[in-house]
Design a protein around this motif. Sequence first.
Motif, short mmCIF file in Angstrom:
data_model
loop_
_atom_site.label_atom_id
_atom_site.label_comp_id
_atom_site.label_asym_id
_atom_site.label_seq_id
_atom_site.Cartn_x
_atom_site.Cartn_y
_atom_site.Cartn_z
N ASP A 83 -4.81 -9.04 3.27
CA ASP A 83 -4.52 -7.96 4.21
C ASP A 83 -3.06 -8.00 4.64
O ASP A 83 -2.38 -6.98 4.69
CB ASP A 83 -5.41 -8.09 5.45
CG ASP A 83 -6.88 -7.94 5.12
OD1 ASP A 83 -7.42 -6.84 5.27
OD2 ASP A 83 -7.49 -8.95 4.71
N ALA A 88 -0.57 -6.86 1.99
CA ALA A 88 -0.52 -5.40 1.88
C ALA A 88 0.21 -4.79 3.08
O ALA A 88 1.01 -3.85 2.92
CB ALA A 88 -1.94 -4.84 1.80
N ILE A 89 -0.04 -5.32 4.27
CA ILE A 89 0.62 -4.81 5.48
C ILE A 89 2.12 -5.06 5.41
O ILE A 89 2.93 -4.18 5.74
CB ILE A 89 0.03 -5.48 6.74
CG1 ILE A 89 -1.43 -5.04 6.93
CG2 ILE A 89 0.85 -5.14 7.97
CD1 ILE A 89 -2.17 -5.84 7.99
N GLY A 139 3.65 -2.68 2.94
CA GLY A 139 3.75 -1.34 3.52
C GLY A 139 4.86 -1.25 4.55
O GLY A 139 5.58 -0.25 4.62
N GLU A 194 0.15 6.06 4.79
CA GLU A 194 -0.61 4.99 4.16
C GLU A 194 -1.12 4.03 5.24
O GLU A 194 -0.38 3.68 6.17
CB GLU A 194 0.24 4.23 3.15
CG GLU A 194 0.65 5.04 1.94
CD GLU A 194 1.91 5.87 2.17
OE1 GLU A 194 2.33 5.98 3.34
OE2 GLU A 194 2.45 6.40 1.19
N GLU A 198 -1.62 0.84 5.34
CA GLU A 198 -0.87 -0.41 5.50
C GLU A 198 0.41 -0.19 6.29
O GLU A 198 0.79 -1.02 7.12
CB GLU A 198 -0.54 -1.01 4.12
CG GLU A 198 -1.74 -1.48 3.33
CD GLU A 198 -2.46 -0.34 2.64
OE1 GLU A 198 -1.92 0.80 2.63
OE2 GLU A 198 -3.56 -0.57 2.10
N ARG A 199 1.07 0.94 6.02
CA ARG A 199 2.31 1.24 6.76
C ARG A 199 2.01 1.47 8.23
O ARG A 199 2.70 0.94 9.11
CB ARG A 199 2.98 2.48 6.16
CG ARG A 199 3.54 2.30 4.77
CD ARG A 199 4.36 3.53 4.39
NE ARG A 199 4.95 3.41 3.07
CZ ARG A 199 6.03 4.08 2.68
NH1 ARG A 199 6.60 4.93 3.51
NH2 ARG A 199 6.52 3.93 1.47
N PHE A 226 1.14 -1.76 10.04
CA PHE A 226 2.34 -2.57 10.28
C PHE A 226 3.00 -2.18 11.59
O PHE A 226 3.33 -3.03 12.43
CB PHE A 226 3.32 -2.39 9.12
CG PHE A 226 4.63 -3.10 9.30
CD1 PHE A 226 4.78 -4.42 8.95
CD2 PHE A 226 5.73 -2.42 9.83
CE1 PHE A 226 6.01 -5.08 9.13
CE2 PHE A 226 6.95 -3.05 10.01
CZ PHE A 226 7.09 -4.38 9.65
#
Length: 271
Positions: free
Chosen positions: A62, A65-66, A69, A82, A84-85, A88
């Motif tokens: 996780d 991916a974060i 992003g 997205e 993940e972006r 964040f």
Amino acid sequence: MELIQPIVLGMIQGLTEFIPVSSSAHLVLFPWFFKWQDPGLAFDVFLHFGTLCALLVYFFRDLWAIAGGGISSILERRIGFEPERQLFWMLGVGSIPAAVAGVLFNHLAEETFRAPLLIAAMLALVGFIVLWVDGHYSCFKRFEELTFGSAFVIGVAQAFAIIPGVSRSGATMAMGRRLGFSREAVAKFSFLLCIPIILGAVVMKIPDLINEVGGAISWNYVLAGFGSSFFFGLLSIHFMLSYLKHADLAIFTWYRLALSILVVVWSLSFP
């Protein structure tokens, strides 16, 4: 100091960091009960670093991916849509209140907030808040339905955890439940949200810890506490996420109440 002490303190930190019973309260109360020398807030923060590493391992995919992003978002100078972006930046927004509280009230956290009777009061008060909120609000929203507004509000709740006895996970879970999120969803966000705060606290306390190591605290003491905290932190994360799939938070409130009563009785019996 005997090596068993940091191992026990690390176990306590690891087991209590991710359940709503306040790990910081236990790190103050346990030495107080057994007349151990309080290793201080700097050592407590290093134990938190052990549980931070447990989080990094458990949520590695996780977080990867974060982070990806977030880097893409920064390079492109846009948040985008997205997940993940957005997550964040939500973690960034949610971390602001606790960061401000840490800067403003760090001096109180060192001494005033570590008083056993204050901790007992917070254990009982927040325990009842968690019980009431968990039982009175729906829990239909999923993790994917988090918004920037809800992230910030949950972050405000996290800021109160600077007071031992409040419990970072207890405050954030209660607020998340109040906003209508499922127990699993708010638990996961709560775990992720603590990463920037613990990391910041560790960085701030590194100079203090370096000054203490070699004096009252040895490296063996520090590393034993870290290892114990890391191992039991992994167990605690897995337990909590599994437990919340089929149970509520009531048992933690009754534990908090029992501990707060014990602290009061102990204070009156052994002043």
